[in-house]
Design an enzyme around this catalytic site. Structure first.
Site: not given
Length: 228
Positions: A128-129
């Protein structure tokens, strides 16, 4: 952009080991301890717990940086844009908010060692990051622009795998099957945009997410399709 507050790590007590810690435990549980010693015991217990959490988080991080297909794919594409992904810019920290991680353009990626649950949870969080990092490098995102923020959050939740069906059942206790993936992505994007200091309320966050939804949900770069 995912964000999190973390403890600074300053002024932590020295962590004893072996016989010294055994004596502290014995004094604590036999009641033979002063008020000052009890405070020291509690501070050391917290520090020991944080040290264990940090060690576990770092082992999950290192495993995924070496073996995760999605993370290695994202690393390759970030490197093509001039970025770099390694253990120095993915840090395990103690977070005060109930989140798994966060991304800051200046500080890198944070993993919340006190909230991550498993290697798979860490994999989804890093993925996600890394999508935020990819967007930062490729699109020069203005994170205070709500539309920019919403778009990257939609992409990150859509492409990282965190909204796959099994995660929704096991991790989020969501048992809806029709359009479940889309609803998970929208819900998580709204929650993140609400935290933006330029967002007034949940209603505004929802409107902004809806405004950019079609273009951002269907933008799967650098993937050819949604990661299963």
């Amino acid at each position: 952009m995912s964000t999190s507050n973390s403890s600074s790590g300053q002024d932590k007590p020295e962590i004893p080991s072996g016989f010294t810690w055994f004596r502290m435990l014995a004094a604590k549980y036999t009641g033979n301890i002063t008020e000052e010693q009890d405070e020291i015991f509690r501070n050391v217990a917290v520090a020991r717990k944080e040290a264990r959490q940090c060690k576990t988080c770092e082992s999950y991080r290192d495993f995924n940086l070496k073996w995760s297909p999605i993370i290695n794919f994202m690393k390759e594409n970030i490197e093509k844009l001039g970025g770099n992904v390694n253990t120095r810019n993915i840090e395990c920290v103690n977070c005060t908010e109930t989140v798994a991680g966060g991304f800051n353009p200046e500080q890198g990626i944070m993993l919340c060692q006190n909230w991550v649950q498993s290697k798979k949870h860490v994999e989804d969080t890093i993925a996600h990051e890394l999508i935020h990092l990819y967007d930062e490098l490729k699109f020069n995102v203005d994170w205070f622009d709500l539309k920019h923020h919403a778009c990257s959050e939609i992409r990150a939740s859509n492409l990282s795998g965190e909204c796959r069906m099994m995660n929704q059942i096991v991790r989020y206790r969501q048992f809806k099957f029709v359009r479940a993936h889309q609803e998970c992505v929208r819900r998580r994007a709204i929650l993140s945009v609400i935290a933006n200091p330029n967002c007034k309320d949940k209603e505004e966050a929802g409107r902004v997410v809806d405004q950019v939804w079609d273009s951002c949900f269907n933008d799967t770069r650098p993937f050819d399709e949604i990661y299963p």
